[in-house]
Design an enzyme around this catalytic site. Structure first.
Site, mmCIF file in Angstrom:
data_model
loop_
_atom_site.group_PDB
_atom_site.id
_atom_site.type_symbol
_atom_site.label_atom_id
_atom_site.label_comp_id
_atom_site.label_asym_id
_atom_site.label_seq_id
_atom_site.Cartn_x
_atom_site.Cartn_y
_atom_site.Cartn_z
ATOM 1 N N TYR A 38 -5.347 31.680 28.837
ATOM 2 C CA TYR A 38 -6.078 30.648 29.578
ATOM 3 C C TYR A 38 -5.834 29.228 29.071
ATOM 4 C CZ TYR A 38 -8.437 33.874 32.663
ATOM 5 O OH TYR A 38 -8.709 34.787 33.650
ATOM 6 N N GLU A 86 -12.882 40.196 33.637
ATOM 7 C CA GLU A 86 -11.690 40.944 33.261
ATOM 8 C C GLU A 86 -11.991 41.957 32.157
ATOM 9 O OE1 GLU A 86 -8.958 37.706 32.488
ATOM 10 O OE2 GLU A 86 -9.107 37.114 34.603
#
Length: 140
Positions: A91, A133
């Site tokens: 990320y 996730e």
């Protein structure tokens, strides 16, 4: 996220809508140049990946104060991330590349205030996605 950040993100939604694909077209080359390992994560990405991301960024900006409107999109994105083995450590790569692309496209309109707001907004959404996730990784 505070109210000022939400207000700034919502205020930038129209420009994100009009310049989103330009931003994502710049973002991916930055990402792949700075983080060559990212290439493998996107090897099976659809032809319209830049468009899909641009639309997702706009939807987030327009609905940042109504995340419940994005539940289906968040679930779809999280599932795609799990299928391609996206991990939390990826990320920051995307954030850095996205913020740089926003700066390049918006030029002088990319004020420190706007970039800071997008930095915070990205981190908030990244946390939402990472949490979803984690759930999906345990059941898939």
């Amino acid at each position: 996220m505070n109210a000022q950040t939400i207000q700034i993100i919502k205020a930038t939604a129209p420009i994100i809508k009009s310049k989103g694909e330009e931003i994502t077209s710049i973002m991916y080359p930055i990402l792949f140049e700075r983080y060559p390992k990212a290439n493998a994560l996107f090897k099976d990405a659809p032809e319209n990946q830049r468009e899909k991301l641009a639309n997702a960024i706009y939807a987030y900006a327009a609905n940042i104060d109504k995340l419940e409107n994005l539940k289906k999109g968040i679930d779809t994105m999280a599932l795609a991330h799990v299928k391609t083995n996206i991990k939390p450590e990826h990320y920051p790569w995307v954030k850095e590349s996205l913020l740089e692309a926003i700066k390049q496209v918006l030029k002088e309109d990319a004020t420190e205030e706007i970039i800071d707001a997008w930095d915070q907004a990205y981190d908030f959404l990244a946390t939402v996605l990472i949490d979803r996730e984690k759930e999906l990784y345990t059941v898939l």
